[in-house]
Design a protein around this motif. Structure first.
Motif, PDB file in Angstrom:
ATOM      1  N   SER A  22       6.254  -6.290  10.905  1.00  0.00           N
ATOM      2  CA  SER A  22       7.106  -6.927   9.911  1.00  0.00           C
ATOM      3  C   SER A  22       8.322  -7.569  10.572  1.00  0.00           C
ATOM      4  O   SER A  22       8.948  -6.978  11.452  1.00  0.00           O
ATOM      5  CB  SER A  22       7.586  -5.891   8.888  1.00  0.00           C
ATOM      6  N   TYR A  24      11.014  -7.925   9.140  1.00  0.00           N
ATOM      7  CA  TYR A  24      12.172  -7.217   8.603  1.00  0.00           C
ATOM      8  C   TYR A  24      12.422  -5.901   9.332  1.00  0.00           C
ATOM      9  O   TYR A  24      13.391  -5.217   9.057  1.00  0.00           O
ATOM     10  CB  TYR A  24      11.994  -6.947   7.108  1.00  0.00           C
ATOM     11  N   PHE A  65       2.282  -6.072  -5.316  1.00  0.00           N
ATOM     12  CA  PHE A  65       3.335  -5.526  -4.463  1.00  0.00           C
ATOM     13  C   PHE A  65       4.203  -6.653  -3.897  1.00  0.00           C
ATOM     14  O   PHE A  65       5.428  -6.611  -3.975  1.00  0.00           O
ATOM     15  CB  PHE A  65       2.711  -4.702  -3.333  1.00  0.00           C
ATOM     16  N   VAL A  69       8.226  -7.342  -4.607  1.00  0.00           N
ATOM     17  CA  VAL A  69       9.237  -7.420  -3.555  1.00  0.00           C
ATOM     18  C   VAL A  69       9.984  -8.748  -3.634  1.00  0.00           C
ATOM     19  O   VAL A  69      11.211  -8.794  -3.557  1.00  0.00           O
ATOM     20  CB  VAL A  69       8.592  -7.243  -2.155  1.00  0.00           C
ATOM     21  N   GLN A  70       9.243  -9.827  -3.833  1.00  0.00           N
ATOM     22  CA  GLN A  70       9.861 -11.154  -3.872  1.00  0.00           C
ATOM     23  C   GLN A  70      10.781 -11.342  -5.066  1.00  0.00           C
ATOM     24  O   GLN A  70      11.826 -11.979  -4.953  1.00  0.00           O
ATOM     25  CB  GLN A  70       8.779 -12.238  -3.864  1.00  0.00           C
ATOM     26  N   LEU A  74      11.132  -4.407  -7.163  1.00  0.00           N
ATOM     27  CA  LEU A  74      10.757  -3.211  -6.409  1.00  0.00           C
ATOM     28  C   LEU A  74      11.835  -2.866  -5.417  1.00  0.00           C
ATOM     29  O   LEU A  74      12.379  -3.661  -4.743  1.00  0.00           O
ATOM     30  CB  LEU A  74       9.434  -3.438  -5.667  1.00  0.00           C
TER      31      LEU A  74
END
Length: 74
Positions: A22, A24, A65, A69-70, A74
């Motif tokens: 990832s 991130y 999911f 997140v976008q 979440l």
């Protein structure tokens, strides 16, 4: 397909998956990796202990999911 052969097929799919870390993830080893699988599913695993295996998601669950997140739900 027997349960054992299904399990072996899943492991083979995970072994050849194009894992990507990832973007991130930080530099302190709090990382995850994602891989799209040939079956259309998606897998996620912890880079600190890959021996724990991976969580595998159906395409619709993965999309839900990513959308959550976008959109910040979440």
């Amino acid at each position: 397909m027997t349960e054992q052969s299904a399990s072996q097929a899943m492991q083979t799919e995970l072994d050849v998956a194009p894992w990507r870390k990832s973007t991130y993830s930080g530099s302190n080893n709090n990382c995850i990796e994602h891989a799209p699988l040939p079956s259309g599913r998606h897998a996620v695993r912890d880079t600190k202990d890959r021996s724990l295996g991976a969580h595998v998601f159906a395409p619709t669950a993965w999309q839900a999911f990513v959308t959550a997140v976008q959109d910040g739900s979440l």
